[in-house]
Write a protein that holds these residues in place. Structure first.
Motif, PDB file in Angstrom:
ATOM      1  N   TRP A 157     -28.430  57.754  11.281  1.00 11.16           N
ATOM      2  CA  TRP A 157     -27.097  58.288  11.570  1.00 11.16           C
ATOM      3  C   TRP A 157     -26.045  57.195  11.475  1.00 11.16           C
ATOM      4  CZ3 TRP A 157     -24.882  62.951  13.049  1.00 11.16           C
ATOM      5  CH2 TRP A 157     -25.763  64.030  13.165  1.00 11.16           C
ATOM      6  N   VAL A 158     -24.861  57.594  11.042  1.00 11.15           N
ATOM      7  CA  VAL A 158     -23.666  56.759  11.113  1.00 11.15           C
ATOM      8  C   VAL A 158     -22.708  57.498  12.044  1.00 11.15           C
ATOM      9  CG1 VAL A 158     -21.695  55.805   9.859  1.00 11.15           C
ATOM     10  CG2 VAL A 158     -23.961  55.852   8.790  1.00 11.15           C
ATOM     11  N   ILE A 159     -22.282  56.824  13.101  1.00 13.26           N
ATOM     12  CA  ILE A 159     -21.359  57.453  14.044  1.00 13.26           C
ATOM     13  C   ILE A 159     -20.144  56.539  14.195  1.00 13.26           C
ATOM     14  CG2 ILE A 159     -21.037  58.355  16.378  1.00 13.26           C
ATOM     15  CD1 ILE A 159     -24.031  58.960  16.447  1.00 13.26           C
ATOM     16  N   PRO A 160     -19.118  56.807  13.385  1.00 15.10           N
ATOM     17  CA  PRO A 160     -17.919  55.968  13.475  1.00 15.10           C
ATOM     18  C   PRO A 160     -17.073  56.330  14.690  1.00 15.10           C
ATOM     19  CG  PRO A 160     -17.649  57.640  11.767  1.00 15.10           C
ATOM     20  CD  PRO A 160     -19.032  57.809  12.344  1.00 15.10           C
ATOM     21  N   PHE A 161     -16.405  55.333  15.247  1.00 12.70           N
ATOM     22  CA  PHE A 161     -15.457  55.561  16.331  1.00 12.70           C
ATOM     23  C   PHE A 161     -14.456  54.413  16.318  1.00 12.70           C
ATOM     24  CE2 PHE A 161     -19.193  53.421  18.060  1.00 12.70           C
ATOM     25  CZ  PHE A 161     -18.634  52.282  18.622  1.00 12.70           C
ATOM     26  N   GLN A 162     -13.346  54.629  16.992  1.00 14.12           N
ATOM     27  CA  GLN A 162     -12.295  53.620  17.058  1.00 14.12           C
ATOM     28  C   GLN A 162     -12.514  52.740  18.271  1.00 14.12           C
ATOM     29  OE1 GLN A 162     -10.237  57.012  17.299  1.00 14.12           O
ATOM     30  NE2 GLN A 162      -9.097  56.896  15.391  1.00 14.12           N
ATOM     31  N   ASP A 163     -12.580  51.416  18.039  1.00 10.25           N
ATOM     32  CA  ASP A 163     -12.781  50.489  19.157  1.00 10.25           C
ATOM     33  C   ASP A 163     -11.653  50.573  20.172  1.00 10.25           C
ATOM     34  OD1 ASP A 163     -15.271  49.258  18.736  1.00 10.25           O
ATOM     35  OD2 ASP A 163     -14.423  48.095  17.093  1.00 10.25           O
ATOM     36  N   GLU A 164     -10.443  50.933  19.718  1.00  4.84           N
ATOM     37  CA  GLU A 164      -9.326  51.015  20.658  1.00  4.84           C
ATOM     38  C   GLU A 164      -9.436  52.230  21.590  1.00  4.84           C
ATOM     39  OE1 GLU A 164      -7.643  52.557  16.651  1.00  4.84           O
ATOM     40  OE2 GLU A 164      -9.066  51.047  17.348  1.00  4.84           O
ATOM     41  N   ASN A 165     -10.322  53.163  21.234  1.00  2.00           N
ATOM     42  CA  ASN A 165     -10.609  54.290  22.106  1.00  2.00           C
ATOM     43  C   ASN A 165     -11.784  53.870  22.998  1.00  2.00           C
ATOM     44  OD1 ASN A 165     -11.240  56.697  23.348  1.00  2.00           O
ATOM     45  ND2 ASN A 165     -11.115  57.924  21.487  1.00  2.00           N
ATOM     46  N   ALA A 166     -11.467  53.148  24.066  1.00  2.00           N
ATOM     47  CA  ALA A 166     -12.499  52.506  24.896  1.00  2.00           C
ATOM     48  C   ALA A 166     -13.516  53.504  25.439  1.00  2.00           C
ATOM     49  CB  ALA A 166     -11.835  51.737  26.029  1.00  2.00           C
ATOM     50  N   ARG A 167     -13.041  54.661  25.849  1.00  2.00           N
ATOM     51  CA  ARG A 167     -13.958  55.645  26.429  1.00  2.00           C
ATOM     52  C   ARG A 167     -14.948  56.161  25.385  1.00  2.00           C
ATOM     53  NH1 ARG A 167     -12.221  60.619  30.429  1.00  2.00           N
ATOM     54  NH2 ARG A 167     -14.330  61.293  30.885  1.00  2.00           N
ATOM     55  N   ALA A 168     -14.454  56.459  24.179  1.00  2.00           N
ATOM     56  CA  ALA A 168     -15.340  56.929  23.107  1.00  2.00           C
ATOM     57  C   ALA A 168     -16.306  55.829  22.684  1.00  2.00           C
ATOM     58  CB  ALA A 168     -14.518  57.404  21.916  1.00  2.00           C
ATOM     59  N   ALA A 169     -15.822  54.591  22.578  1.00  5.54           N
ATOM     60  CA  ALA A 169     -16.686  53.476  22.183  1.00  5.54           C
ATOM     61  C   ALA A 169     -17.826  53.297  23.186  1.00  5.54           C
ATOM     62  CB  ALA A 169     -15.860  52.198  22.060  1.00  5.54           C
ATOM     63  N   ALA A 170     -17.505  53.325  24.475  1.00  6.89           N
ATOM     64  CA  ALA A 170     -18.535  53.178  25.507  1.00  6.89           C
ATOM     65  C   ALA A 170     -19.521  54.348  25.455  1.00  6.89           C
ATOM     66  CB  ALA A 170     -17.883  53.093  26.879  1.00  6.89           C
ATOM     67  N   PHE A 171     -18.991  55.561  25.244  1.00 12.36           N
ATOM     68  CA  PHE A 171     -19.838  56.754  25.182  1.00 12.36           C
ATOM     69  C   PHE A 171     -20.858  56.641  24.053  1.00 12.36           C
ATOM     70  CE2 PHE A 171     -20.559  60.845  23.046  1.00 12.36           C
ATOM     71  CZ  PHE A 171     -21.185  61.554  24.057  1.00 12.36           C
ATOM     72  N   TRP A 172     -20.401  56.312  22.829  1.00 16.67           N
ATOM     73  CA  TRP A 172     -21.301  56.274  21.681  1.00 16.67           C
ATOM     74  C   TRP A 172     -22.281  55.118  21.773  1.00 16.67           C
ATOM     75  CZ3 TRP A 172     -22.208  60.505  19.448  1.00 16.67           C
ATOM     76  CH2 TRP A 172     -21.200  61.466  19.270  1.00 16.67           C
ATOM     77  N   ARG A 173     -21.847  53.982  22.301  1.00 17.30           N
ATOM     78  CA  ARG A 173     -22.780  52.849  22.464  1.00 17.30           C
ATOM     79  C   ARG A 173     -23.873  53.192  23.486  1.00 17.30           C
ATOM     80  NH1 ARG A 173     -17.693  49.278  21.998  1.00 17.30           N
ATOM     81  NH2 ARG A 173     -17.873  48.595  19.837  1.00 17.30           N
TER      82      ARG A 173
END
Length: 199
Positions: A175-191
């Motif tokens: 899988w490739v799951i792109p997200f924006q690092d500036e979206n801290a909540r999304a970055a933490a969620f996907w990691r």
């Protein structure tokens, strides 16, 4: 309070205004009164009517998470949720609605029309709470999470993680799951989700 027992009733998609009836209506007086109300899943925990931990168990039974592949009948629901998604992302993408105040469908139409893409609609009970749009077979058979959205009222409750896990497990492989690092909540969620799935 008032010496009367509390009563809870589970109703599927109630309509109208709740009213007291029977013994409750007869016992109601200016000095000892309450009014019934409908409670949605997010409101149940906020009301504090149930002991700690019980509200989550009740919500999971009454409003189970359902994930369905998007068919022709569901794309209009996804299109309405898409506008909320675009509004959320406008803060990060510095995008604006059009002159009519609408966020346009943009990339959404490519998921409706392409055979190598699939959409999923998440619901809590009968209430739509998110969507996932997946590109299949992109970049040497790797799946790509093109778009992922969960409504604000369902965030922080484990719904997003359960929804994402369900979508990813339906398509085993890379899988490739792109997200924006500036979206801290999304970055933490996907990691966090990636670490969990890789265990």
């Amino acid at each position: 309070d008032g010496g009367r027992p509390a009563s809870y009733f589970l109703l599927d998609v109630p309509t109208g205004e709740p009213e007291l009836g029977g013994d409750e209506a007869r016992a109601d007086s200016p000095g000892d009164s309450y009014r019934p109300l409908w409670a949605t899943e997010p409101e149940l925990a906020m009301l504090g009517l149930l002991p700690d931990g019980i509200a989550d168990l009740v919500a999971a039974q009454v409003w189970p998470l359902c994930v369905d592949e998007v068919g022709d009948d569901h794309w209009p629901v996804v299109a309405r949720l898409w506008r909320l998604y675009q509004h959320d992302l406008s803060e990060l993408r510095h995008s604006e609605p059009d002159a009519e105040g609408r966020f346009l469908p943009g990339r959404l139409t490519s998921y409706v029309e392409a055979g190598d893409r699939v959409g999923y609609l998440a619901r809590r009970g009968q209430v739509p709470c998110g969507f996932a749009l997946v590109r299949l077979g992109v970049r040497r058979d790797r799946r790509t999470m093109g778009e992922f959205f969960v409504t604000r009222s369902s965030r922080g409750s484990g719904v997003a993680a359960a929804f994402a896990r369900e979508v990813v497990t339906r398509h085993p492989g890379e899988w490739v799951i792109p997200f924006q690092d500036e979206n801290a909540r999304a970055a933490a969620f996907w990691r966090r989700l990636a670490a969990e799935l890789l265990e």
